[in-house]
Design a protein around this motif. Structure first.
Motif, PDB file in Angstrom:
ATOM      1  N   ALA A 108      12.659 -11.159 -19.193  1.00 54.11           N
ATOM      2  CA  ALA A 108      12.275 -12.304 -20.102  1.00 54.11           C
ATOM      3  C   ALA A 108      10.798 -13.129 -19.605  1.00 54.11           C
ATOM      4  O   ALA A 108      10.568 -12.565 -18.430  1.00 54.11           O
ATOM      5  CB  ALA A 108      13.256 -13.469 -20.020  1.00 54.11           C
ATOM      6  N   ASP A 109      10.370 -13.650 -20.269  1.00 55.13           N
ATOM      7  CA  ASP A 109       9.015 -14.215 -19.741  1.00 55.13           C
ATOM      8  C   ASP A 109       9.426 -15.244 -18.449  1.00 55.13           C
ATOM      9  O   ASP A 109       8.283 -15.459 -17.685  1.00 55.13           O
ATOM     10  CB  ASP A 109       8.328 -15.318 -20.801  1.00 55.13           C
ATOM     11  CG  ASP A 109       7.967 -14.507 -21.944  1.00 55.13           C
ATOM     12  OD1 ASP A 109       7.569 -12.946 -21.805  1.00 55.13           O
ATOM     13  OD2 ASP A 109       8.095 -14.782 -23.160  1.00 55.13           O
ATOM     14  N   ALA A 110      10.378 -15.773 -18.350  1.00 53.31           N
ATOM     15  CA  ALA A 110      10.609 -16.748 -17.407  1.00 53.31           C
ATOM     16  C   ALA A 110      12.176 -16.381 -17.156  1.00 53.31           C
ATOM     17  O   ALA A 110      13.062 -16.230 -17.941  1.00 53.31           O
ATOM     18  CB  ALA A 110      10.533 -18.146 -17.578  1.00 53.31           C
ATOM     19  N   THR A 111      12.516 -16.644 -15.662  1.00 53.25           N
ATOM     20  CA  THR A 111      13.711 -16.374 -15.174  1.00 53.25           C
ATOM     21  C   THR A 111      14.313 -17.451 -14.330  1.00 53.25           C
ATOM     22  O   THR A 111      13.424 -18.018 -13.326  1.00 53.25           O
ATOM     23  CB  THR A 111      13.997 -15.337 -14.483  1.00 53.25           C
ATOM     24  OG1 THR A 111      13.788 -14.104 -15.274  1.00 53.25           O
ATOM     25  CG2 THR A 111      15.496 -15.379 -13.841  1.00 53.25           C
ATOM     26  N   LEU A 112      15.369 -18.449 -14.886  1.00 50.08           N
ATOM     27  CA  LEU A 112      15.888 -19.357 -13.930  1.00 50.08           C
ATOM     28  C   LEU A 112      16.942 -19.205 -13.077  1.00 50.08           C
ATOM     29  O   LEU A 112      17.968 -18.658 -13.852  1.00 50.08           O
ATOM     30  CB  LEU A 112      15.990 -20.658 -14.757  1.00 50.08           C
ATOM     31  CG  LEU A 112      16.595 -21.953 -14.207  1.00 50.08           C
ATOM     32  CD1 LEU A 112      15.756 -22.529 -13.055  1.00 50.08           C
ATOM     33  CD2 LEU A 112      16.987 -23.116 -15.162  1.00 50.08           C
ATOM     34  N   THR A 113      17.076 -19.027 -11.858  1.00 48.27           N
ATOM     35  CA  THR A 113      18.294 -18.646 -11.222  1.00 48.27           C
ATOM     36  C   THR A 113      18.682 -20.069 -10.521  1.00 48.27           C
ATOM     37  O   THR A 113      18.048 -20.894  -9.825  1.00 48.27           O
ATOM     38  CB  THR A 113      17.952 -17.813  -9.929  1.00 48.27           C
ATOM     39  OG1 THR A 113      17.124 -16.615 -10.481  1.00 48.27           O
ATOM     40  CG2 THR A 113      19.053 -17.436  -9.202  1.00 48.27           C
ATOM     41  N   LYS A 137      17.288 -24.086  -3.756  1.00 46.21           N
ATOM     42  CA  LYS A 137      18.544 -23.869  -4.103  1.00 46.21           C
ATOM     43  C   LYS A 137      18.559 -23.138  -5.291  1.00 46.21           C
ATOM     44  O   LYS A 137      19.492 -22.785  -5.952  1.00 46.21           O
ATOM     45  CB  LYS A 137      19.394 -25.258  -4.311  1.00 46.21           C
ATOM     46  CG  LYS A 137      19.699 -25.754  -2.828  1.00 46.21           C
ATOM     47  CD  LYS A 137      20.509 -26.923  -2.708  1.00 46.21           C
ATOM     48  CE  LYS A 137      20.705 -27.222  -1.417  1.00 46.21           C
ATOM     49  NZ  LYS A 137      21.826 -28.526  -1.257  1.00 46.21           N
ATOM     50  N   ALA A 138      17.246 -23.225  -6.069  1.00 48.96           N
ATOM     51  CA  ALA A 138      17.065 -22.702  -7.392  1.00 48.96           C
ATOM     52  C   ALA A 138      15.670 -22.218  -7.428  1.00 48.96           C
ATOM     53  O   ALA A 138      14.838 -22.310  -6.595  1.00 48.96           O
ATOM     54  CB  ALA A 138      17.264 -23.765  -8.508  1.00 48.96           C
ATOM     55  N   SER A 139      15.450 -21.271  -8.331  1.00 48.44           N
ATOM     56  CA  SER A 139      14.125 -20.430  -8.285  1.00 48.44           C
ATOM     57  C   SER A 139      13.681 -20.413 -10.092  1.00 48.44           C
ATOM     58  O   SER A 139      14.634 -20.257 -10.844  1.00 48.44           O
ATOM     59  CB  SER A 139      14.047 -19.128  -7.823  1.00 48.44           C
ATOM     60  OG  SER A 139      14.794 -18.076  -8.341  1.00 48.44           O
ATOM     61  N   LEU A 140      12.638 -20.607 -10.161  1.00 54.47           N
ATOM     62  CA  LEU A 140      11.841 -20.311 -11.446  1.00 54.47           C
ATOM     63  C   LEU A 140      10.770 -19.374 -11.285  1.00 54.47           C
ATOM     64  O   LEU A 140       9.633 -19.593 -10.693  1.00 54.47           O
ATOM     65  CB  LEU A 140      11.721 -21.746 -12.121  1.00 54.47           C
ATOM     66  CG  LEU A 140      10.693 -21.742 -13.400  1.00 54.47           C
ATOM     67  CD1 LEU A 140      11.945 -21.147 -14.490  1.00 54.47           C
ATOM     68  CD2 LEU A 140      10.440 -22.887 -14.000  1.00 54.47           C
TER      69      LEU A 140
END
Length: 170
Positions: A108-113, A137-140
């Protein structure tokens, strides 16, 4: 009063609970002029047990479509929950957001983990996404600008709307 009587009778004759409740609540509001406070649905327990697909559906109806079109939002997003091994794919175009759960991450264009538990804490305003990104603790990854533009299109709902429109007094 006649409209309230009419709603009351329609409520009594309704075959489904949703219509019955709407008519009877409308009759009550017309007779009393009082709109009761809504039930608080954003408790920590409810949010912690709501599936991400439910949040994405809520996000979809919260987006101001006209604003999203004005901003030229047209991108895709993958959300990954490493704590649960779940993946979601969402697309926004023409002012609409659609999302599905997938078996594996989709490009995808962006990935939020983000862990599901951390996402729940954001929704009850105990944490912010910016804080989680800072502390890693999260990544974009990917199109961060479109993701932030999407956040600016979300409208807050007010719970004190009329179930049925009140007649205008003359």
């Amino acid at each position: 009063q006649l409209l309230a009587d009419s709603f009351e009778q329609q409520g009594y004759q309704s075959e489904t609970m949703a219509w019955r409740n709407s008519y009877l609540q409308g009759a009550y509001e017309l007779r009393t002029g009082h709109i009761a406070d809504s039930i608080k649905m954003s408790s920590v327990d409810i949010i912690a047990n709501t599936p991400t697909s439910g949040f994405l559906d809520f996000l979809a109806v919260s987006i101001d479509g006209n604003k999203a079109i004005e901003l030229g939002l047209d991108f895709s997003l993958t959300i990954s929950h490493p704590d649960l091994g779940e993946y979601y794919y969402a697309e926004i175009s023409n002012g609409n957001l659609t999302a599905i759960q997938t078996d594996k991450p989709i490009k995808a264009d962006a990935t939020l983990t983000i862990n599901k538990s951390d996402m729940s804490q954001i929704l009850v305003t105990e944490l912010t996404l910016a804080n989680l990104l800072e502390t890693q603790k999260a990544s974009l990854k990917g199109d961060n600008e479109s993701f932030m533009k999407l956040a600016s299109t979300v409208e807050k709902f007010t719970p004190d709307f009329d179930i049925v429109p009140m007649p205008v007094s003359k």
